[in-house]
Each structure stands twice: as structure tokens, then as C-alpha cells.
Enzyme design. Sequence first.
Site, PDB file in Angstrom:
ATOM      1  N   GLN A  86       7.090  11.999  10.771  1.00 18.27           N
ATOM      2  CA  GLN A  86       6.706  10.883  11.790  1.00 18.27           C
ATOM      3  C   GLN A  86       7.398  11.663  13.213  1.00 18.27           C
ATOM      4  OE1 GLN A  86       6.656   7.925  11.673  1.00 18.27           O
ATOM      5  NE2 GLN A  86       5.990   7.409  10.618  1.00 18.27           N
ATOM      6  N   HIS A 109       9.443   0.665   8.247  1.00 16.37           N
ATOM      7  CA  HIS A 109       8.917  -1.186   8.153  1.00 16.37           C
ATOM      8  C   HIS A 109       8.672  -1.331   7.199  1.00 16.37           C
ATOM      9  CE1 HIS A 109       7.305   0.899  12.021  1.00 16.37           C
ATOM     10  NE2 HIS A 109       6.871   2.147  11.289  1.00 16.37           N
ATOM     11  N   ASP A 110       8.066  -1.145   6.246  1.00 19.86           N
ATOM     12  CA  ASP A 110       8.887  -2.329   5.252  1.00 19.86           C
ATOM     13  C   ASP A 110       9.669  -3.077   4.657  1.00 19.86           C
ATOM     14  OD1 ASP A 110       5.234  -0.773   4.372  1.00 19.86           O
ATOM     15  OD2 ASP A 110       5.616  -2.716   5.684  1.00 19.86           O
ATOM     16  N   ASN A 126      -2.137   2.912   3.746  1.00 20.18           N
ATOM     17  CA  ASN A 126      -2.081   4.120   3.551  1.00 20.18           C
ATOM     18  C   ASN A 126      -3.052   4.902   3.276  1.00 20.18           C
ATOM     19  OD1 ASN A 126       0.594   3.797   5.118  1.00 20.18           O
ATOM     20  ND2 ASN A 126       1.408   2.740   3.976  1.00 20.18           N
ATOM     21  N   PHE A 185      -0.867  -1.131  12.974  1.00 21.62           N
ATOM     22  CA  PHE A 185      -1.639  -0.437  11.285  1.00 21.62           C
ATOM     23  C   PHE A 185      -2.221  -1.753  10.786  1.00 21.62           C
ATOM     24  CE2 PHE A 185      -4.152   2.763   8.692  1.00 21.62           C
ATOM     25  CZ  PHE A 185      -3.002   2.701   7.660  1.00 21.62           C
ATOM     26  N   ASN A 186      -1.390  -2.449   9.832  1.00 14.45           N
ATOM     27  CA  ASN A 186      -1.779  -3.219   9.328  1.00 14.45           C
ATOM     28  C   ASN A 186      -2.612  -4.374   9.021  1.00 14.45           C
ATOM     29  OD1 ASN A 186       0.122  -1.788   7.144  1.00 14.45           O
ATOM     30  ND2 ASN A 186       1.122  -2.964   7.608  1.00 14.45           N
ATOM     31  N   THR A 237       3.253  -5.803   2.340  1.00 18.67           N
ATOM     32  CA  THR A 237       3.409  -5.114   2.989  1.00 18.67           C
ATOM     33  C   THR A 237       2.299  -4.185   3.822  1.00 18.67           C
ATOM     34  OG1 THR A 237       4.038  -3.696   1.782  1.00 18.67           O
ATOM     35  CG2 THR A 237       5.682  -5.203   2.368  1.00 18.67           C
ATOM     36  N   ASP A 287       1.275  -1.274   0.362  1.00 19.82           N
ATOM     37  CA  ASP A 287       0.042   0.088   0.061  1.00 19.82           C
ATOM     38  C   ASP A 287       1.070   1.072  -0.117  1.00 19.82           C
ATOM     39  OD1 ASP A 287      -1.033   0.360   3.736  1.00 19.82           O
ATOM     40  OD2 ASP A 287       1.004  -0.548   2.679  1.00 19.82           O
ATOM     41  N   ASP A 296       6.293   0.846   1.639  1.00 24.01           N
ATOM     42  CA  ASP A 296       6.396   0.021   1.194  1.00 24.01           C
ATOM     43  C   ASP A 296       7.034   0.996  -0.446  1.00 24.01           C
ATOM     44  OD1 ASP A 296       3.882   1.200   2.698  1.00 24.01           O
ATOM     45  OD2 ASP A 296       2.896  -1.045   1.731  1.00 24.01           O
TER      46      ASP A 296
HETATM   47  O1  RIB Z   1       2.694  -0.008  10.657  1.00 25.81           O
HETATM   48  C1  RIB Z   1       2.919   0.469  10.124  1.00 25.81           C
HETATM   49  C2  RIB Z   1       2.789  -0.044   8.333  1.00 25.81           C
HETATM   50  O2  RIB Z   1       1.073   0.106   8.113  1.00 25.81           O
HETATM   51  C3  RIB Z   1       3.802  -0.238   7.368  1.00 25.81           C
HETATM   52  O3  RIB Z   1       3.630  -1.344   6.432  1.00 25.81           O
HETATM   53  C4  RIB Z   1       2.904   1.677   6.887  1.00 25.81           C
HETATM   54  O4  RIB Z   1       3.435   1.595   5.282  1.00 25.81           O
HETATM   55  C5  RIB Z   1       1.768   1.225   7.052  1.00 25.81           C
HETATM   56  O5  RIB Z   1       2.039   0.360   5.853  1.00 25.81           O
HETATM   57 CA    CA Z   2       3.250  -0.652   4.515  1.00 27.50          CA
END
Ligand code: RIB
Ligand code: CA
Length: 309
Positions: A226, A238-239, A39, A164-165, A123, A10, A15
Amino acid sequence: MKRKIILDCDPGHDDAVALMMAGIHPSIDLLGVTIVSGNQTLEKNLTNALNICQYLNIDVPVYAGSTRPLVKKPVYAEFIHGKSGLDGPTFDPLVKKPEEKFAPVYIAETLMNSEEKITLVPTGPLTNIALAMRLEPKIVDKIEEIVLMGGSVDSGNITPAAEFNIWVDAEAARIVFESGVKVVMCGLNVTRKLRCFQEIIDRMDKIGNKASTLFKEMMEFYNQTQLSSFGWVGGPLHDPLTIAYLIDNSVLKLNHCHVDVDNNNSVSYGRTNCDFPGIQGLEPTAYVAEDVDIEKFWNIIEECLKLYS
Ligand code: RIB
Ligand code: CA
């Protein structure tokens, strides 16, 4: 032997870095990119993926997936990724087009038609993966493993409990974690250690190619949001940890344990309850990242950007 993967994402700044790495590194055979709402809206995430591929000449088919979670209404992370979902860099007019096929159908058909097993790398929210599993249950035997960014052994980032994901579509996440497929979970407990400080950006920018410049432009925007959202300098990347793990799995220390995804309608909705000590005596269901080699991670990022030509 190249690792055959489908990246489900996303984009989203982090990503986008994962997509760059998967498209560049010679150990990875990126068969296709599938897009999910997360996202930003599906449409914006799709445009961003197409722009990244076009800009870096990553010749891979891109498929649009679900515009929303299985049950809940869609939720976006505009406060992190901006109005476009990839604020910061600017791109030439988009020429690259998405494929016609619906992403879950592509995932199911590709797996069923493949001689070899394929690795899925989600991701974003797990909606497309869950839909593919419901569309064709036989695909579970064709999946090498699912290496995902999502969840957390400890606190969340969209609620105190949830990452979140997983939180966007915990129903889909339950389907994936309970599928019986080997899941490698890269959660916030390790990805929060991958802070993209300005000195990291400067280190990558010195490489001096299109990929490193794009990395810089994306990360400088990402770090602003951030800081404004979470108050920290240097946003966690993260991804890309999923792709770094595929390139060199020694980057992670894994704990094979039972993971229960909470999809109850409560304050803990979307929490990944990782039973590290095995208190409940339940069958382990995922390989959960317990620690990460931070230096090795950034070296892998640098290796990928340097390989771009
Ligand atoms: O929590 C982080 C995740 O949520 C990452 O994959 C970021 O791109 C969002 O999708
Ligand atoms: Ca992501």
C-alpha cells in the site's frame, strides 16, 4: 439468531480478514465461501481461501467460481496482494479441497433450497453473483440482502473514477445493483478511513493467538505494497467492513439513494454514481455507506480475533 451468509471473495489480504471474521464470530453462520477472479487468478484466490480455512480450522465448503469477468478480460491486483495473492504468511502443505460444484450453481441452489433467506457478502468483483442471478432469476426473492465492498461515492482506486471490484466487472455490477435486491454498499469513501496503522497491528498481535498472528503477518505485507503503490502508511482494510456491519450495523451511517453503475466504454467505466441528494428524483436502489465509526470497527476486529480458539 445467527445470520446465514455466503461469502463471495477474491483473497486477497483484506478478503482473508473478512473470511476469518465470518468464520469466527458466533453471530454469523458461514454456509459457504465462493471464489472469484479478482485480486489474483481464480486458482490463486481459491488456494488462499483454502489455506486460511485449513490454518484456522474454519470448517466451511469452498467453491471455485468464474475465472474471468462476464465480458472484459481479467485484471489482477498483484501490485497490492503479491504473486500468490496472499504474500506474507506461509502455510503448511494444503490438504483442504474445494467442492466440485461451480460457485454460481452452488449460490443459486443453496438459495432456492433454503427455508430462510440468506445474506450474500461479495468482497470481490460481482461476477459470481450476477451469474447466479442469470442462472436462476428466482433467487432474488430468497436473498435477505447483499452487503458488498465495492464502488465509491467519490474517487476510485484503479482509475480516478472507479473502485477495483466494480471496475473489473461493471456489467456484473449493473446486474446486481439493478436486481431489486437490497444492496448495502461499503465503498472506498468509508473504507479508506479504516487505515491499518502499525499501532493497530501491534494491538491485534498482543492478543497472541493463531488468528492475531496471521492478521499481523498479512497486514505487514499489505502495508508495504500500500505504501509503495499509493504512498500512504497504513493500508485501508476494505472488505472486513462488510462483516463488521453484519456483526453491529451501527458501525455504518447509510444513505438510501439511487446508484448507477457506469459500464459505458469511457474513462468513467466502473464508476458508481451515487445520487446522495436525490437530484435526479430516481428511485433509490442501494443503501450506500456515508460514514463509518472507525473506533467501533477496530473494536469489532479485535473482538473477532480474541474469539478465536
Ligand atoms: O478496491 C478494494 C477491493 O478490491 C477490495 O475488495 C480488495 O480486496 C480488492 O478486491
Ligand atoms: Ca476483495
